[in-house]
Write an enzyme that holds these catalytic residues in place. Structure first.
Site, short mmCIF file in Angstrom:
data_model
loop_
_atom_site.label_atom_id
_atom_site.label_comp_id
_atom_site.label_asym_id
_atom_site.label_seq_id
_atom_site.Cartn_x
_atom_site.Cartn_y
_atom_site.Cartn_z
N ASP A 37 0.92 -1.10 -0.05
CA ASP A 37 0.07 0.12 0.05
C ASP A 37 0.88 1.10 -0.06
O ASP A 37 2.06 1.27 0.23
CB ASP A 37 -0.79 0.01 1.24
CG ASP A 37 -1.78 -1.18 1.36
OD1 ASP A 37 -2.06 -1.49 2.62
OD2 ASP A 37 -2.36 -1.49 0.15
N LYS A 94 -14.85 21.43 -1.39
CA LYS A 94 -13.59 21.21 -1.81
C LYS A 94 -13.60 19.43 -2.15
O LYS A 94 -14.47 18.83 -1.50
CB LYS A 94 -12.63 21.35 -0.69
CG LYS A 94 -12.74 20.46 0.67
CD LYS A 94 -11.72 20.82 1.74
CE LYS A 94 -11.61 19.54 2.60
NZ LYS A 94 -12.58 19.22 3.44
N ASP A 140 -4.47 -3.36 5.33
CA ASP A 140 -5.22 -2.72 6.82
C ASP A 140 -6.52 -2.86 6.82
O ASP A 140 -6.93 -2.74 7.84
CB ASP A 140 -4.30 -1.42 7.03
CG ASP A 140 -4.95 -0.28 5.95
OD1 ASP A 140 -4.55 0.75 5.99
OD2 ASP A 140 -5.72 -0.81 5.03
N ASP A 144 -9.34 -5.81 3.07
CA ASP A 144 -8.12 -6.36 2.42
C ASP A 144 -7.87 -7.99 3.11
O ASP A 144 -6.87 -8.62 2.49
CB ASP A 144 -6.89 -5.75 3.13
CG ASP A 144 -6.73 -4.35 2.49
OD1 ASP A 144 -6.31 -3.21 3.18
OD2 ASP A 144 -7.14 -4.29 1.32
#
Lengths: 877, 260
Positions: free
Chosen positions: A330, A433, A606, A610
């Protein structure tokens, strides 16, 4: 064909054969019978018994049990020869071997326990028009869930009533961003629909009702749980090699045993004698202490790795890590520090903003953020925290008093933006944003000027330029209004771009050198991230993962989705090493493609989702700090500091472990030679037996253990990370050269010297060829004693020589290895005890020898060491 | 309820036939004709949405005559007859397939039968990928299959999976690799035949000590909507394994058998 999320309210109940008032009792019973309880676990009858039985199915253990059984049979046929004692001893050895195998494989399967924590114990449903609390396992398709803030959702359900219902799908997606749920029909896929609540998710706010359409393993969460439990973990290279070695040694043992048994029968020896002989041959050939030593050596390796911040949960993973060809890692938190920092503010042309423009930009960005300030600092989403911290540093002060937040629109993964509406003294303001791609269609102005396609293309170029520097680019836009709107869609019109913010998550300092070390060691590194391709490529270049001459270094998740594994394997072979905009599910595909290429794969992860990929990889590595409990339980290793560089340290340790295992395998097999030859002589010639089975066991399970472990704890060769990973076909533990070296070279030397001393003592004591001797004859006892003692002493020369393939073994470091000193001393002490310590003499049926014979026994040490060293010199000249 | 789920699949499959016609046979038991009639009306509505013509036959149960016998007499014995039936457990002594009418039809050898176990009620029919578990025997089973041309256009993707039974302790690594390569060659030959239907076919070969676990994990991993396997796949563990598959599958399962 319509799916549950696309149905209007009026069709939901008919589709699921339910009602808003809920199901009746007979209906729930029928559905429980049809689809089973709402459970993510498949009950497995007799699972532990099967696991335990499996440990007893390796050839060594079976062989030893058979040998033990034969001893008990022999005792019943001809009692009084203590064969039952031997039988129990062999039974104990077999049990010890199986127990060590069990210990090596056993890993408390806690992943399921961690997954279950995401589900509630009790839930509220409406049945027969009454709201009642029921056990979560009794939830069925068609049940009406009553949802409120704080509830954990027990099953996948279609929302049909929502009062500001907000949920978090962290268990499924790994993202803790809140999702606003509505009751409206949706044209999106199931996972992207905003009218579905999933098992394992948490209700963050509001209230609502939903009709269950999937329970247990059929929920999205249940499917992850199912994969976490049932993805087949492939055998580690060490397991493969151990099995192969055991098979070969067993074939040798059984073949020799049967051959000489038949020979003995044909030459007229009694059945009893042949039986004892065959047992002896088999036990002599089986290195009983080898498997326990493997386990102990790996356990010591795991302790050393813990000091390097790598926690090992599966012992075989240590050696598997040493055999790794590829590390799929990752980005955030593993390669990077996971500490976002704003490093750039720019206008649409890319020019740095300062002064009032910068202040406005940061104020608007802060308005669309949700960072909580406390005496300890800011907390919340890392991006929001970075914006707040930068704003404080560059402008200072808290939120301008003129802003009052009215409604916050949290980050939406589909929209890829967060927003907020606020009130100012002069009216209302809305700030948003997010990713430029998501704001682009909404922006129509740049300040007071209109933003046409030309201006937007300039922004595209600026974003690409910032991304190519490895920055995550956040666009901020805003509008003012005299009135307040209620929905985000109503606000998001006629927006003006305020600017771009470049955010950096710096690489960990040690990463580039760690990647370089990997490449020197012939290990490829793949980067897997959900980030933008340009950002991912920039980070990969900074880390040294990508070299310059690769045509297609980056694969987009969208393309990965459509690829066959064979195509993916080809792309990886051609140098593609960065996977951008990927999902955790796609990690499984990457692992499969790499395995098709016959690579040994280490994969980091994590999140809950996964977990399947961590199990599928040869070495699953979970993050210790940022990882979920599910990921940690599914992985074989945990990085305590989340640092990529620690993986490299682990690889070095793993390679050392394999090299050391080879050393002590060689060492242990040498003693098979002097154990087997006496039996062959005994059956062919009329001579006494120099060693009995108890003597053999005292070597294999006694004095050989400490020196083996000493070899197992030797320090890494300085060049071990300068060599490529071993190829699978060349990674044999037991090779023919090693067998020949052990049995036919060093083993033969030990056999010759020990038998020379055996017969010397016999002849000095008046024995004549062909004469049989009683077991309690002092001459026989002394001869047996010196035969055994000389083997132990020569093993000292053997263990020193096994330290290095080409060097003598007397190099520095010999006396720094405390286990080595202990091993040598133990052999010395036991050799002397056999000859001169009455309690040991009694147990082993041995006796003393005179000084000259003793000195000859000691001469065996330099003899074997010297011959071994000369041959090494010749080989490596 | 289960009938509805099966019916949705049947309607989907009917859209892939030339005449787009589905015959629905219902044997009236103790339930009221009104309740059944309402269901049939809903079925007609759904079929109409998909431009499928439904022909319904409601037959009262005859005393002493077994349902399976009646159906065997009623349904034309022909390769052109494609029967869609459901797999469900009516009481604790009966399996999902074992001992059911569907099992008797499946093994009657009189027509082609597809028995469906639907567990993903929210999806309504086939959505997602199709995992076809291939047995390692005669490839012609898959080359001239009646069901594949109907199912393949409905699936998002097709995964061919070949499972070879091999434990860990007693088969050498080299032998395992050889078995796996042989399996992969076999499944790729089938893939070539199916490439004419669609191009995005994935092939895999697995060695497994527990085929049912690995089949379910594979289907889950590839986000399949349906596992399809032939009824002759019982060689690995008999009906107990099939029942396990039907009971614990996280995705829908279809078992097919064609007449010789």
């Amino acid at each position: 064909m319509k799916q549950i999320q696309s149905l209007p309210y009026s069709e939901i109940f008919r589709f699921l054969h339910t009602r808003a008032e809920g199901l009746g009792n007979s209906e729930t019973e029928e559905r429980l019978r049809e689809l089973g309880p709402n459970s993510i676990e498949i009950p497995e009858k007799g699972k532990w018994i099967k696991n335990i039985i499996k440990q007893f199915t390796n050839f060594f253990t079976i062989l030893l049990f058979i040998a033990a059984a034969m001893c008990f049979i022999a005792e019943s046929v001809e009692p009084g020869n203590s064969m039952n004692v031997l039988g129990w001893a062999l039974f104990f050895v077999a049990f010890v071997n199986a127990a060590f195998s069990f210990l090596q494989e056993y890993r408390a399967e806690k992943a399921m326990e961690e997954l279950k924590k995401f589900l509630p114990q009790k839930v509220r449903v409406r049945r027969n028009s009454v709201v009642q609390e029921i056990d979560v396992s009794n939830v069925v398709t068609g049940d009406i869930l009553i949802l409120a803030e704080g509830d954990r959702v027990p099953a996948d359900a279609r929302v049909f009533l929502s009062e500001s219902l907000i949920t978090s799908n962290a268990a499924l997606t790994g993202e803790s961003k809140p999702v606003f749920l509505s009751a409206n029909a949706s044209a999106a896929t199931l996972l992207e629909s905003k009218n579905i609540t999933f098992a394992g998710s948490t209700i963050l706010g509001g209230a609502g009702e939903a009709a269950v359409f999937a329970t247990g393993l059929r929920t999205e969460f249940g499917k992850i749980a199912h994969l976490s439990q049932h993805v087949q973990r492939s055998m580690s290279p060490l397991e493969i090699e151990t099995n192969r070695m055991i098979r070969i040694l067993t074939i040798i043992a059984v073949s020799m045993g049967i051959f000489f048994f038949l020979y003995g029968l044909l030459s007229g020896r009694s059945l009893w004698m042949n039986l004892v002989f065959m047992l002896g041959i088999i036990v002599a050939n089986v290195p009983e202490g080898l498997l326990p030593t493997f386990t102990l050596s790996l356990a010591m390796g795991s302790l050393r790795m813990a000091k390097k911040n790598v926690l090992v949960k599966g012992l075989n993973a240590i050696e598997a890590l040493g055999a790794v060809h590829v590390i799929a890692t990752d980005k955030t938190g593993t390669l990077t520090q996971n500490h976002l920092r704003v490093v750039a503010t720019a206008d649409f042309r890319g020019e740095t903003l300062d002064g009032a423009q910068k202040t406005d930009l940061m104020n608007l960005a802060l308005l669309a953020s949700k960072a909580e300030k406390s005496p300890a600092g800011y907390s919340g989403d890392p991006l929001d925290v970075a914006i707040a911290e930068f704003r404080d540093e560059s402008i200072g002060n808290a939120v301008p008093e003129s802003f009052v937040k009215l409604q916050y629109f949290p980050f939406d993964t589909a929209k890829r933006r967060a927003a907020c509406a606020g009130k100012t003294s002069s009216g209302y303001i809305f700030s948003v944003k997010g990713a430029w791609e998501s704001l682009r269609p909404l922006v129509s102005r740049l300040g007071n000027k209109s933003a046409g396609e030309e201006e937007k293309k300039a922004v595209d170029a600026t974003v690409a330029r910032l991304a190519s520097q490895g920055l995550r680019v956040i666009a901020v836009a805003a509008r003012e209004s005299d009135v307040a709107f209620s929905s985000q869609e109503e606000w998001e019109t006629n927006l003006s771009l305020a600017g771009l913010i470049g955010v950096e998550d710096p690489l960990r300092e040690e990463v580039p050198s760690a990647v370089q070390k990997c490449h020197r060691a012939g290990i490829d590194v793949l980067l897997i991230t959900g980030d933008h391709p340009d950002t991912a490529l920039a980070i990969a270049k900074k880390a040294g993962i990508v070299s310059e001459n690769i045509a297609e270094p980056v694969i987009h998740g969208r393309d990965l989705e459509k690829m066959r594994e064979s195509e993916l394997a080809e792309k990886i072979s051609n140098g593609s090493c960065v996977f951008a905009r990927t999902t955790p599910e796609q990690k499984m595909k990457i692992v499969s493609a790499l395995k098709q290429m016959d690579k040994v794969v280490a994969m980091t992860g994590d999140g809950v989702n996964d977990s399947p990929a961590l199990r599928a990889a040869d070495v699953g590595i979970a993050m210790g700090k940022s990882g979920t409990d599910v990921a940690r339980q599914s992985a074989q290793m945990i990085l305590l500091d989340d640092n990529f560089a620690s993986i490299v340290g682990g690889i070095e340790e793993g390679r050392t472990v394999f090299a050391n295992i080879r050393k002590f395998t060689n060492y242990v097999l040498v003693s098979n030679g002097p154990e087997i030859v006496p039996y062959i002589l005994y059956i062919i010639f009329p001579v006494p037996l120099a060693l009995n089975i108890i003597h053999i066991l005292s070597i294999d399970l006694g004095t050989d253990i400490l020196p083996s472990m000493a070899l197992g704890s030797e320090k890494p060769d300085p060049e071990i990370m300068e060599q490529p990973p071993r190829k699978r076909e060349k990674s044999a533990l037991l090779t023919w050269p090693l067998v020949a070296h052990s049995y036919l070279f060093l083993g033969l030397i030990e056999a010759i010297w020990s038998l020379f001393l055996f017969f010397l003592v016999l002849l000095q004591g008046g024995w004549q060829y062909g004469q049989s001797l009683p077991q309690d004859s002092p001459v026989y006892q002394s001869a047996v004693g010196i035969a055994l003692a000389s083997i132990l002493l020569m093993q000292i020369g053997n263990v020193v020589g096994r330290r290095y393939l080409s060097k003598s073994g007397l190099d520095s470091g010999l006396f720094k290895n405390r286990l080595m000193i202990a091993g040598i001393l133990s052999e010395l002490v036991f050799a002397m005890a056999i000859l001169y310590f009455p309690p040991v003499q009694m147990v082993m049926n041995t006796g003393p020898v005179n000084l000259s014979v003793l000195l000859l026994a000691f001469a065996g040490i330099p003899l074997i060491f010297g011959i071994d060293y000369i041959v090494k010199k010749i080989r490596f000249m | 309820m289960n009938g509805d789920w099966i019916a949705r699949y049947a309607i989907q499959l009917a859209t892939q036939t030339e005449d787009r016609t589905l015959q629905v046979i219902h044997i009236l038991d103790r339930e009221s004709a009104d309740a059944v009639s309402e269901k049939i009306d809903e079925l007609h509505e759904l079929a109409a949405e998909h431009k499928v013509h439904i022909v319904t036959r409601m037959v009262p149960r005859r005393n002493g005559e077994k349902t399976s016998v009646f159906l065997e007499k009623t349904i034309p014995h022909s390769r052109d007859s494609i029967v869609i039936a459901g797999a469900r457990s009516k009481h604790h002594k009966q399996g999902f397939l074992k001992g059911t009418v569907s099992e008797k039809l499946l093994y009657s050898g009189l027509f082609n039968v597809l028995v469906l176990r639907v567990v993903q009620s929210g999806l309504a029919g086939l959505h997602g990928g199709l995992v076809l578990s291939v047995s390692g025997r005669d490839k012609s089973v898959y080359q001239n299959n009646s069901f594949l041309p109907m199912l393949l256009p409905l699936a998002d993707s097709l995964h061919l999976l070949h499972i070879v039974r091999a434990g860990n302790n007693f088969v050498s690594h080299r032998a395992r690799s050889a078995l796996q390569h042989r399996g992969l060659s076999y499944v790729r030959e089938i893939q070539e035949e199916l490439d004419s239907f669609r191009k995005d076919v994935h092939s895999s070969s697995l060695l497994s000590a527990n085929w049912k676990h690995d089949l379910l994990a594979y289907a889950n991993r590839w986000k399949a909507g349906l596992i399809l396997l032939g009824a002759t796949e019982r060689k690995f563990g008999g009906s107990a394994d099939m029942e396990y598959l039907l009971k614990y599958s996280p995705v829908d399962v279809a078992v097919f058998r064609e007449i010789e």
